[in-house]
Design a protein around this motif. Structure first.
Motif, PDB file in Angstrom:
ATOM      1  N   THR A   1      76.533  79.104  63.175  1.00 56.86           N
ATOM      2  CA  THR A   1      77.113  79.015  64.546  1.00 56.86           C
ATOM      3  C   THR A   1      78.042  79.742  65.014  1.00 56.86           C
ATOM      4  O   THR A   1      78.995  80.128  64.243  1.00 56.86           O
ATOM      5  CB  THR A   1      77.974  77.659  64.593  1.00 56.86           C
ATOM      6  OG1 THR A   1      76.889  76.575  64.032  1.00 56.86           O
ATOM      7  CG2 THR A   1      78.064  77.157  65.877  1.00 56.86           C
ATOM      8  N   ALA A   2      77.397  80.489  66.122  1.00 60.79           N
ATOM      9  CA  ALA A   2      78.620  81.575  66.725  1.00 60.79           C
ATOM     10  C   ALA A   2      79.755  81.001  67.148  1.00 60.79           C
ATOM     11  O   ALA A   2      79.750  79.816  67.879  1.00 60.79           O
ATOM     12  CB  ALA A   2      77.869  82.374  67.888  1.00 60.79           C
ATOM     13  N   ILE A   3      80.689  81.772  66.895  1.00 64.48           N
ATOM     14  CA  ILE A   3      82.282  81.182  67.650  1.00 64.48           C
ATOM     15  C   ILE A   3      82.745  82.285  68.427  1.00 64.48           C
ATOM     16  O   ILE A   3      82.462  83.450  67.874  1.00 64.48           O
ATOM     17  CB  ILE A   3      83.270  80.771  66.085  1.00 64.48           C
ATOM     18  CG1 ILE A   3      83.501  81.856  65.349  1.00 64.48           C
ATOM     19  CG2 ILE A   3      82.707  79.575  65.613  1.00 64.48           C
ATOM     20  CD1 ILE A   3      84.267  81.640  64.065  1.00 64.48           C
ATOM     21  N   GLU A   4      83.785  82.010  69.175  1.00 61.61           N
ATOM     22  CA  GLU A   4      84.297  83.139  69.884  1.00 61.61           C
ATOM     23  C   GLU A   4      85.114  84.061  68.878  1.00 61.61           C
ATOM     24  O   GLU A   4      86.211  83.688  68.378  1.00 61.61           O
ATOM     25  CB  GLU A   4      85.263  82.425  71.096  1.00 61.61           C
ATOM     26  CG  GLU A   4      85.789  83.432  72.102  1.00 61.61           C
ATOM     27  CD  GLU A   4      86.553  83.041  73.378  1.00 61.61           C
ATOM     28  OE1 GLU A   4      87.709  82.365  73.221  1.00 61.61           O
ATOM     29  OE2 GLU A   4      85.775  82.114  74.219  1.00 61.61           O
TER      30      GLU A   4
ATOM     31  N   GLU B   1      85.753  95.988  65.174  1.00 57.23           N
ATOM     32  CA  GLU B   1      84.528  95.277  65.481  1.00 57.23           C
ATOM     33  C   GLU B   1      85.006  93.654  65.614  1.00 57.23           C
ATOM     34  O   GLU B   1      85.960  93.304  65.131  1.00 57.23           O
ATOM     35  CB  GLU B   1      83.733  95.257  63.973  1.00 57.23           C
ATOM     36  CG  GLU B   1      82.369  94.324  63.951  1.00 57.23           C
ATOM     37  CD  GLU B   1      81.613  94.627  62.653  1.00 57.23           C
ATOM     38  OE1 GLU B   1      80.323  94.175  62.638  1.00 57.23           O
ATOM     39  OE2 GLU B   1      81.978  95.240  61.704  1.00 57.23           O
ATOM     40  N   ALA B   2      84.104  93.009  66.652  1.00 65.33           N
ATOM     41  CA  ALA B   2      84.212  91.695  66.881  1.00 65.33           C
ATOM     42  C   ALA B   2      83.593  91.075  65.708  1.00 65.33           C
ATOM     43  O   ALA B   2      82.835  91.321  64.988  1.00 65.33           O
ATOM     44  CB  ALA B   2      83.559  91.252  68.146  1.00 65.33           C
ATOM     45  N   ASN B   3      84.250  89.652  65.576  1.00 66.27           N
ATOM     46  CA  ASN B   3      83.454  88.622  64.773  1.00 66.27           C
ATOM     47  C   ASN B   3      83.215  87.360  65.223  1.00 66.27           C
ATOM     48  O   ASN B   3      83.983  86.470  65.683  1.00 66.27           O
ATOM     49  CB  ASN B   3      84.476  88.396  63.632  1.00 66.27           C
ATOM     50  CG  ASN B   3      83.977  87.470  62.568  1.00 66.27           C
ATOM     51  OD1 ASN B   3      82.851  87.419  62.417  1.00 66.27           O
ATOM     52  ND2 ASN B   3      85.035  87.023  61.796  1.00 66.27           N
TER      53      ASN B   3
ATOM     54  N   ILE C   1      77.745  88.451  72.617  1.00 65.48           N
ATOM     55  CA  ILE C   1      76.814  88.541  71.425  1.00 65.48           C
ATOM     56  C   ILE C   1      75.316  88.021  71.967  1.00 65.48           C
ATOM     57  O   ILE C   1      75.374  86.964  73.167  1.00 65.48           O
ATOM     58  CB  ILE C   1      77.245  87.503  70.330  1.00 65.48           C
ATOM     59  CG1 ILE C   1      76.346  87.699  69.310  1.00 65.48           C
ATOM     60  CG2 ILE C   1      77.382  86.048  70.823  1.00 65.48           C
ATOM     61  CD1 ILE C   1      76.769  87.057  68.037  1.00 65.48           C
ATOM     62  N   GLY C   2      74.584  88.243  71.436  1.00 60.28           N
ATOM     63  CA  GLY C   2      72.832  87.943  71.859  1.00 60.28           C
ATOM     64  C   GLY C   2      72.506  88.600  73.402  1.00 60.28           C
ATOM     65  O   GLY C   2      73.141  89.185  74.022  1.00 60.28           O
ATOM     66  N   THR C   3      71.353  88.308  73.639  1.00 57.75           N
ATOM     67  CA  THR C   3      70.566  88.846  74.773  1.00 57.75           C
ATOM     68  C   THR C   3      71.143  88.538  76.163  1.00 57.75           C
ATOM     69  O   THR C   3      70.919  88.925  77.226  1.00 57.75           O
ATOM     70  CB  THR C   3      69.110  88.787  74.863  1.00 57.75           C
ATOM     71  OG1 THR C   3      68.911  87.081  74.816  1.00 57.75           O
ATOM     72  CG2 THR C   3      68.492  89.322  73.482  1.00 57.75           C
TER      73      THR C   3
ATOM     74  N   ALA D   1      74.042  88.712  63.873  1.00 60.39           N
ATOM     75  CA  ALA D   1      73.376  89.606  64.853  1.00 60.39           C
ATOM     76  C   ALA D   1      74.440  90.581  65.224  1.00 60.39           C
ATOM     77  O   ALA D   1      75.739  90.685  65.063  1.00 60.39           O
ATOM     78  CB  ALA D   1      73.058  88.848  66.186  1.00 60.39           C
ATOM     79  N   SER D   2      74.063  91.818  65.929  1.00 64.29           N
ATOM     80  CA  SER D   2      74.967  92.923  66.069  1.00 64.29           C
ATOM     81  C   SER D   2      75.585  92.378  67.387  1.00 64.29           C
ATOM     82  O   SER D   2      74.998  91.776  68.381  1.00 64.29           O
ATOM     83  CB  SER D   2      74.115  94.066  66.572  1.00 64.29           C
ATOM     84  OG  SER D   2      73.391  94.506  65.350  1.00 64.29           O
TER      85      SER D   2
END
Length: 377
Positions: free
Chosen positions: A31-34, A66-68, A134-136, A73-74
């Motif tokens: 799960t992506a988190i800010e 770098e962001a986390n 993050i993401g397209t 994904a990049s």
């Protein structure tokens, strides 16, 4: 032997079932988190003078951590620049994926500084930050800290110019007939206006029509109404469409219901337009308008439009860095405070010319609108 085969088969089926259950239980969900804001490093220099003779050379390199986002994904990173620390009108200088540094060439930084509104040939502060996502779809955007430095751009004409065409205008349906330009707002580069005379001609459905061109002598790109030709009734406000910007087919036509003076506005940010009547009954008829100032090598008389007596132009005049005014036959001078386009007022000071070139200059004595279009830059 048959019983043994059945046992082997049963064991195999049970094993596959357990394996499937094991795979379901071992499935990992991400799960992506800010991310926490990334840190943009300060530059080792405080001012950059851009050299137009070496446009491909590296001008500045930005570095950050770098962001986390708790994802494999990049991450996406966009370098944003602005002329103010509030980032009122930010521009994206460049974007990268999966790396924590980005370099702008001399030409790229010059173009970005010009788009951000920095004047040429003088040191001005510029502000930078990195926005991670993050993401397209560039989800969960987070901004870094803001850093600043000074930059001296060389000249970069970043503006777009637009021209009238159609049988409601002086140019008729000729795309290269001294087509009058729209006047660009000096504070909003996407907003244009034109106040002047339009004709209904023969009075038919297809008369009194016009469109907007981006380049004289070329039919595309062109702008008009979002309603296709043939069903494009004349209305005072609506949405615009462009070929090829918004569609492959040509847009519909703007228009007027009768001869007269109108104010046409077009906003390329909201893709909308307005067309309203203008009362010119109290206007003064001038017999001459002259360009004056130390940007000129002598006074230059402007030509009065035979279609609209309130519109004046010079197709080509060489201007040097300096000041410019419009002076009419009554001895009154008009000027503004912004280069390239603006609104001149009586006794309004001087119009700054910031770079030498041959210019096409237009002036509207009804509204004070002026535009100076460089011909070689």
């Amino acid at each position: 032997m048959k019983k043994i085969q059945k046992i082997h088969i049963l064991i195999a089926v049970m094993t596959l079932g357990l394996f499937a259950i094991s795979c379901e239980n071992d499935e990992t969900k991400f799960t992506a988190i800010e991310t926490n804001p990334i840190a943009l490093s300060e530059l080792p220099i405080t001012s950059i003078e851009l050299d137009p003779s070496n446009p491909a050379n590296a001008a500045v390199t930005f570095n950050w951590n770098e962001a986390n986002y708790n994802q494999q994904a990049s991450e996406n990173y966009s370098i944003q620049l602005s002329s103010d620390s509030e980032f009122t009108n930010p521009i994206i200088a460049t974007s990268v994926v999966g790396t924590t540094s980005a370099t702008l060439s001399v030409n790229e930084l010059n173009s970005s500084a010009g788009s951000a509104g920095l004047p040429p040939f003088t040191f001005s502060p510029i502000y930078a930050k990195v926005v991670s996502s993050i993401g397209t779809q560039n989800g969960l955007p987070v901004s870094s800290n803001i850093i600043s430095f000074e930059v001296q751009p060389y000249f970069n004409y970043v503006f777009k110019d637009y021209y009238l065409v159609g049988n409601g205008t002086s140019a008729d349906w000729n795309n290269n007939n001294n087509n009058p330009p729209l006047f660009r707002d000096s504070e909003n580069n996407n907003f244009y206006t034109y106040t002047g005379f339009f004709t209904k001609g023969g009075g038919g459905f297809d008369d009194g029509r016009f469109k907007i061109l981006e380049v004289r002598g070329q039919w595309q790109p062109q702008w008009g109404t979002s309603t296709p030709e043939g069903s494009d009734d004349i209305i005072e406000a609506g949405e615009i469409a462009g070929n090829p910007t918004t569609q492959d087919s040509d847009p519909g036509r703007f228009g007027v219901a009768s001869d007269g003076y109108y104010t046409f506005t077009i906003n390329f940010s909201s893709n909308t337009y307005t067309m309203t009547s203008y009362d010119d009954s109290g206007s003064t008829s001038l017999s001459s308008v002259t360009l004056q100032g130390d940007a000129l090598n002598g006074d230059t008389a402007m030509t009065q439009s035979s279609f609209d007596s309130h519109l004046w132009y010079v197709n080509s005049v060489n201007l040097q860095p300096g000041d410019l005014q419009f002076t009419n036959n009554t001895g009154v001078s008009w000027a503004g405070s912004t280069s390239f386009s603006g609104v001149a007022t009586e006794g309004g000071g001087n119009i700054p010319v910031v770079v030498q070139d041959d210019y096409e200059v237009w002036f509207n004595d009804l509204t004070g609108d002026y535009i100076m279009i460089p011909l070689n830059l």
